[in-house]
Design a protein around this motif. Structure first.
Motif, PDB file in Angstrom:
ATOM      1  N   LEU A 131      31.299  37.563  44.404  1.00 46.90           N
ATOM      2  CA  LEU A 131      30.652  38.140  43.226  1.00 46.90           C
ATOM      3  C   LEU A 131      31.702  38.980  42.523  1.00 46.90           C
ATOM      4  CD1 LEU A 131      28.265  38.841  41.389  1.00 46.90           C
ATOM      5  CD2 LEU A 131      27.725  40.709  42.957  1.00 46.90           C
ATOM      6  N   ARG A 132      31.956  38.664  41.281  1.00 41.06           N
ATOM      7  CA  ARG A 132      32.927  39.400  40.477  1.00 41.06           C
ATOM      8  C   ARG A 132      32.272  39.796  39.168  1.00 41.06           C
ATOM      9  NH1 ARG A 132      38.474  37.735  40.530  1.00 41.06           N
ATOM     10  NH2 ARG A 132      38.607  39.326  38.925  1.00 41.06           N
ATOM     11  N   HIS A 133      32.693  40.890  38.601  1.00 39.56           N
ATOM     12  CA  HIS A 133      32.265  41.303  37.266  1.00 39.56           C
ATOM     13  C   HIS A 133      33.505  41.297  36.384  1.00 39.56           C
ATOM     14  CE1 HIS A 133      28.861  42.915  39.644  1.00 39.56           C
ATOM     15  NE2 HIS A 133      28.207  42.415  38.612  1.00 39.56           N
ATOM     16  N   LEU A 134      33.469  40.498  35.328  1.00 37.98           N
ATOM     17  CA  LEU A 134      34.613  40.325  34.447  1.00 37.98           C
ATOM     18  C   LEU A 134      34.284  40.812  33.045  1.00 37.98           C
ATOM     19  CD1 LEU A 134      35.353  36.595  35.388  1.00 37.98           C
ATOM     20  CD2 LEU A 134      36.370  38.628  36.419  1.00 37.98           C
ATOM     21  N   SER A 135      35.225  41.449  32.397  1.00 35.28           N
ATOM     22  CA  SER A 135      35.061  41.809  30.990  1.00 35.28           C
ATOM     23  C   SER A 135      35.509  40.605  30.165  1.00 35.28           C
ATOM     24  CB  SER A 135      35.922  43.024  30.639  1.00 35.28           C
ATOM     25  OG  SER A 135      35.463  44.161  31.343  1.00 35.28           O
ATOM     26  N   PRO A 138      32.401  37.119  24.034  1.00 36.03           N
ATOM     27  CA  PRO A 138      31.409  36.040  24.015  1.00 36.03           C
ATOM     28  C   PRO A 138      32.058  34.646  24.008  1.00 36.03           C
ATOM     29  CG  PRO A 138      30.732  37.782  22.536  1.00 36.03           C
ATOM     30  CD  PRO A 138      32.129  38.126  23.006  1.00 36.03           C
ATOM     31  N   ALA A 139      33.140  34.480  23.270  1.00 39.30           N
ATOM     32  CA  ALA A 139      33.823  33.179  23.214  1.00 39.30           C
ATOM     33  C   ALA A 139      34.422  32.826  24.575  1.00 39.30           C
ATOM     34  CB  ALA A 139      34.901  33.191  22.144  1.00 39.30           C
ATOM     35  N   LYS A 140      35.044  33.793  25.235  1.00 32.83           N
ATOM     36  CA  LYS A 140      35.646  33.553  26.549  1.00 32.83           C
ATOM     37  C   LYS A 140      34.561  33.287  27.602  1.00 32.83           C
ATOM     38  CE  LYS A 140      39.305  33.337  29.150  1.00 32.83           C
ATOM     39  NZ  LYS A 140      40.283  32.276  29.003  1.00 32.83           N
ATOM     40  N   ALA A 141      33.427  33.980  27.516  1.00 33.03           N
ATOM     41  CA  ALA A 141      32.312  33.744  28.441  1.00 33.03           C
ATOM     42  C   ALA A 141      31.779  32.321  28.265  1.00 33.03           C
ATOM     43  CB  ALA A 141      31.207  34.766  28.217  1.00 33.03           C
ATOM     44  N   LEU A 171      26.599  32.557  35.550  1.00 32.32           N
ATOM     45  CA  LEU A 171      27.373  33.353  34.615  1.00 32.32           C
ATOM     46  C   LEU A 171      26.353  34.066  33.746  1.00 32.32           C
ATOM     47  CD1 LEU A 171      30.102  34.168  33.351  1.00 32.32           C
ATOM     48  CD2 LEU A 171      29.849  32.188  31.833  1.00 32.32           C
ATOM     49  N   TYR A 172      26.387  35.374  33.776  1.00 27.85           N
ATOM     50  CA  TYR A 172      25.401  36.166  33.040  1.00 27.85           C
ATOM     51  C   TYR A 172      26.071  37.425  32.523  1.00 27.85           C
ATOM     52  CZ  TYR A 172      25.406  38.769  37.430  1.00 27.85           C
ATOM     53  OH  TYR A 172      25.803  39.488  38.532  1.00 27.85           O
ATOM     54  N   GLN A 173      25.512  37.958  31.459  1.00 22.99           N
ATOM     55  CA  GLN A 173      26.026  39.223  30.949  1.00 22.99           C
ATOM     56  C   GLN A 173      25.299  40.343  31.666  1.00 22.99           C
ATOM     57  OE1 GLN A 173      26.225  39.632  26.702  1.00 22.99           O
ATOM     58  NE2 GLN A 173      26.449  41.845  26.794  1.00 22.99           N
ATOM     59  N   GLN A 174      26.057  41.244  32.242  1.00 21.81           N
ATOM     60  CA  GLN A 174      25.467  42.358  32.970  1.00 21.81           C
ATOM     61  C   GLN A 174      24.752  43.278  31.984  1.00 21.81           C
ATOM     62  OE1 GLN A 174      28.296  44.672  35.179  1.00 21.81           O
ATOM     63  NE2 GLN A 174      26.747  45.337  36.652  1.00 21.81           N
TER      64      GLN A 174
END
Length: 194
Positions: A131-135, A138-141, A171-174
């Protein structure tokens, strides 16, 4: 015990390529870990209630009940029947190769994650869980999501003699904290830990 009647060619693919989950009864059907695990197993080939019970280490009556719920929700169907020892054996199959939940509901998501946890616990091989949280912009996500989906689709080998591996991609936005007091306290404690 074999998954398909002897002397016959492999079963045809599910009747639909993609099924979008939208109906309340479909969401209700997805809200149980055993039903999720049944869908996992039936994603590979049709199977009988007895075979599913043995494979999932569950009681046959329990599996039959959950198959009925999935069938009534349109998530599985009877792919074939055959006569055995005076009875009829039914082979269940998913109605679609891919099931897409456009707007996930908490109960279904919780059941799927519980089912994955059970699968991980029963795995005979080493598992990989990260489990990772990445900054990400929107385009990169969006690019990452498309890349992950493509990797999973391209990785599958259509061979019957290889072990089946489960892959969960999320893949979700926190969500941001709604309470500004607790978020300020969290930011302060985070800064002090650096």
């Amino acid at each position: 015990m074999r998954d398909q009647p002897s002397g016959q060619h492999p079963y045809p693919p599910p009747p639909e390529e993609v099924l979008e989950i939208v109906a309340p009864e479909q969401f209700a059907a997805l809200a149980h870990p055993l039903r999720q695990r049944l869908l996992f197993v039936l994603g590979h080939r049709p199977a009988t209630t007895s075979r599913l019970a043995a494979q999932l280490d569950a009681k046959k009556g329990n599996v039959a009940h959950h198959l009925k719920v999935l069938r009534e929700a349109g998530l599985v169907h009877i792919a074939e029947t055959r006569q055995v020892r005076g009875g009829t054996e039914q082979y269940y199959q998913r109605t679609a190769r891919h099931m897409v939940v456009a707007e996930p509901q908490a109960a279904g998501t919780a059941a799927m994650l519980a089912a994955v946890a059970q699968e991980l616990d029963r795995s005979p091989a080493e598992t990989h869980l990260t489990l990772r949280h990445l900054s990400l912009s929107p385009a990169k996500a969006r690019e990452l999501g498309e890349t992950l989906a493509r990797l999973v689709d391209e990785a599958e080998e259509n061979t019957e003699d290889q072990p089946v591996h489960g892959v969960l991609v999320a893949l979700y936005q926190q969500a941001l904290p709604t309470d500004t007091t607790s978020s300020a306290a969290w930011s302060g404690s985070r800064a002090s830990n650096r």
